[in-house]
Motif scaffolding. Structure first.
Motif, short mmCIF file in Angstrom:
data_model
loop_
_atom_site.label_atom_id
_atom_site.label_comp_id
_atom_site.label_asym_id
_atom_site.label_seq_id
_atom_site.Cartn_x
_atom_site.Cartn_y
_atom_site.Cartn_z
N PRO B 49 57.35 49.55 72.86
CA PRO B 49 56.43 50.67 73.10
C PRO B 49 57.00 51.71 74.06
O PRO B 49 57.73 51.38 74.99
CB PRO B 49 55.22 49.99 73.72
CG PRO B 49 55.73 48.74 74.30
CD PRO B 49 56.86 48.29 73.43
N HIS B 53 54.32 48.25 78.72
CA HIS B 53 55.12 47.15 78.16
C HIS B 53 54.89 45.91 79.00
O HIS B 53 55.02 45.96 80.23
CB HIS B 53 56.61 47.56 78.21
CG HIS B 53 57.53 46.62 77.50
ND1 HIS B 53 58.60 46.02 78.12
CD2 HIS B 53 57.54 46.18 76.22
CE1 HIS B 53 59.24 45.26 77.24
NE2 HIS B 53 58.62 45.33 76.08
N ARG B 71 54.55 47.17 82.89
CA ARG B 71 55.32 48.31 83.40
C ARG B 71 55.29 49.44 82.38
O ARG B 71 55.20 49.21 81.18
CB ARG B 71 56.78 47.86 83.64
CG ARG B 71 57.68 48.87 84.32
CD ARG B 71 59.07 48.27 84.53
NE ARG B 71 59.65 47.83 83.28
CZ ARG B 71 60.45 48.58 82.52
NH1 ARG B 71 60.79 49.77 82.90
NH2 ARG B 71 60.92 48.12 81.37
N THR B 73 57.29 52.16 80.43
CA THR B 73 58.71 52.35 80.11
C THR B 73 59.14 53.81 80.21
O THR B 73 60.32 54.10 80.08
CB THR B 73 59.04 51.84 78.69
OG1 THR B 73 58.20 52.52 77.76
CG2 THR B 73 58.84 50.36 78.56
#
Lengths: 418, 99
Positions: B49, B53, B71, B73
């Motif tokens: 993604p 993520h 997190r 990305t």
């Protein structure tokens, strides 16, 4: 648009360089194209060029969400080589290297290709064996490879630290003399100009936002500049591949990771080849302006940010200073990051997508720049004939299903290891 | 520098951790129907993604625990951290922001 030549340059010089025409048009998108290529980077532009040059496929457009050559083709370390172990990879990369050697003539644009040689250093008996094995494999495939002892290296490359008492002493190196580097932006501009001269529409600031489908066929592309109908759809979008394949409804074995590269201030000629360090991951060459350009590992976590992190800078430079100690006092000018489309086996994909009229060019990992002409040539063949060329038939999407992986180092399905 | 809030050691630099990849994948049972397809998806296919993520990190240079981290990305912002069996969810504002 006309060809560049010495006579043209002299003529323009006499007129104060007032009459140069733009290198390519900036057309409005038409309602329909026979082939729509998404991605105006090196691979997309090369694909358009070879499609227009070698295949009769009708009208071609390249859609680019930003400006031409603004992605990874403009943010790499410019290395060109074909020193691969596995025939599935080297057939395409060797085709690419052959195209590189006459690319400036073919494009009528100086891509500043320099066959200065690429040397991979080895630092243990096991690594010597692995490098020699790869060299033998290359020679069996008709690709040049040469083993250099530390004495050979000392003679040609006085910049390399050959102290036998260092932590990872140099045991030798595998040299490919036909390899080298090129001017990254010129490659994008040359392919763009060449494609445009043959009638390809290069459409910039045109982001693909969706697709219109009729069963397994994509009939049109929805963009920020309107709906564009397509006969065939080709994707060459590197790190953004999964963003588009998600919209098309299928999955690919790709993770996006950030890879950093660095350039130092300019110095007199110091590194005359491309040299890679084998005990860590580090590769260095010197640009025509004199800057040392180098890089190393991925940052090793999924990322779509075109910037990296400091621990990796430290890691890369530690390896660099071990190999070429005198760079420790150089100032670094710039660092930047690019989004790598890392496949699960470390090798690229040039294939038909699991849809009727869609083609995939992705998964370039660290290796996209050197592949630019070869990738475009093979992808153009695949699009025009609806089937891969023998050069890229092993770079298939189905290999992950069938088990015929192309895992050069044998590291398994972990993108950060490739 | 990413700061990962280890439940055992507190906030530490990501340099102390080893990234272990996508945490949404679950190993399928062997021998079931559609075994090969399920394993193909588990071993090779990733959503990758652009945005939120869920991923594993191991604190290799610390307590050696495996952690689950949510997190972004694009911004690299770490939104939540927990043990591997934690269900990490983003605050509503984050989810809307990433659409």
């Amino acid at each position: 648009m006309s060809r560049y030549s010495i006579w043209k340059l002299i003529g323009q010089a006499l007129r104060g360089h007032q009459d140069w025409s733009p290198a390519w048009r900036n057309p409005e998108p038409a309602r329909h194209y026979d082939v729509v290529i998404v991605g105006g980077g090196g691979h997309g532009l090369a694909t358009a060029f070879y499609l227009a040059k070698h295949h009769q496929v009708g009208r071609i457009a390249v859609l680019e969400k930003g400006w031409l050559g603004g992605g990874n083709i403009g943010r790499n370390t410019t290395i060109v080589r074909s020193n691969y172990l596995l025939p599935g990879n080297s057939k395409m990369y060797e085709k690419s290297l052959k195209l590189w050697h006459q690319l400036s003539q073919e494009l009528n644009f100086n891509v500043m290709f320099s066959a200065r040689g690429v040397l991979n250093l080895a630092h243990s008996d096991a690594q010597v064996d692995a490098h020699v094995r790869r060299g033998n494999s290359m020679r069996l495939q008709g690709i040049d490879a040469e083993w250099m002892t530390p004495a050979d290296i000392a003679r040609e490359m006085p910049c390399i630290n050959l102290d036998p008492n260092m932590r990872f002493p140099v045991f030798g190196g595998l040299m490919q003399r036909r390899a080298g580097n090129a001017r990254h932006d010129a490659v994008a501009w040359g392919f763009a100009r060449g494609a445009d001269m043959m009638g390809v529409d290069l459409i910039q600031n045109c982001e693909v936002t969706g697709f219109r489908r009729n069963g397994g066929e994509v009939t049109a592309v929805e963009t920020t500049r309107g709906v564009i109908e397509c006969g065939k759809l080709a994707l060459a979008v590197a790190g953004s591949t999964t963003t588009l394949t998600e919209k098309l409804g299928f999955k690919v074995p790709i993770e996006s990771h950030v890879l950093q590269a660095f350039v130092s201030e300019s110095v007199k000629p110091l590194v005359n080849h491309v040299v890679t360090y084998g005990a860590g991951h580090f590769y260095i060459s010197q640009t025509n302006k004199g800057g040392l350009i180098f890089g190393g590992d991925l940052d090793k976590y999924n990322s779509y940010a075109q910037r990296g992190n400091l621990p990796l800078v430290d890691h890369v430079l530690s390896a660099g200073v071990a190999m070429v100690p005198q760079i420790s006092r150089l100032r670094m000018l710039r660092s930047w990051g690019g989004i790598m489309d890392m496949t699960m086996d470390g090798s690229p994909i040039i294939d038909k997508a699991p849809l009727d009229n869609v083609y995939l060019n992705c998964g370039w990992c660290y290796g996209g720049f050197k592949a630019t002409p070869g990738s475009g040539w093979c992808f153009a063949h695949t699009i025009a004939n609806d089937a891969p060329h023998p050069f890229n038939e092993e770079l298939s999407l189905r290999r992950f299903e069938t088990g015929y992986l192309l895992d050069e180092p044998g590291n398994g399905p972990t993108p950060k290891q490739h | 520098m990413l700061m990962i809030d280890c439940p055992f050691c507190g906030p530490r630099s990501h340099d102390e951790f080893s990234y272990e990849g996508d945490a949404t994948k679950e190993r399928p049972a062997i021998g079931g129907d559609g075994d090969m397809a399920a394993h193909l998806d588990y071993v090779y296919m990733r959503d990758n993604p652009r945005g939120l993520h869920v991923e594993y990190w191991q604190h290799v240079n610390g307590c050696r625990a495996y952690l689950k981290v949510l997190r972004d990305t694009v911004s690299h912002q770490i939104i939540a951290t927990g043990l591997p069996d934690a269900e990490l969810t983003a605050p509503l504002a984050e989810q809307e922001g990433e659409g």
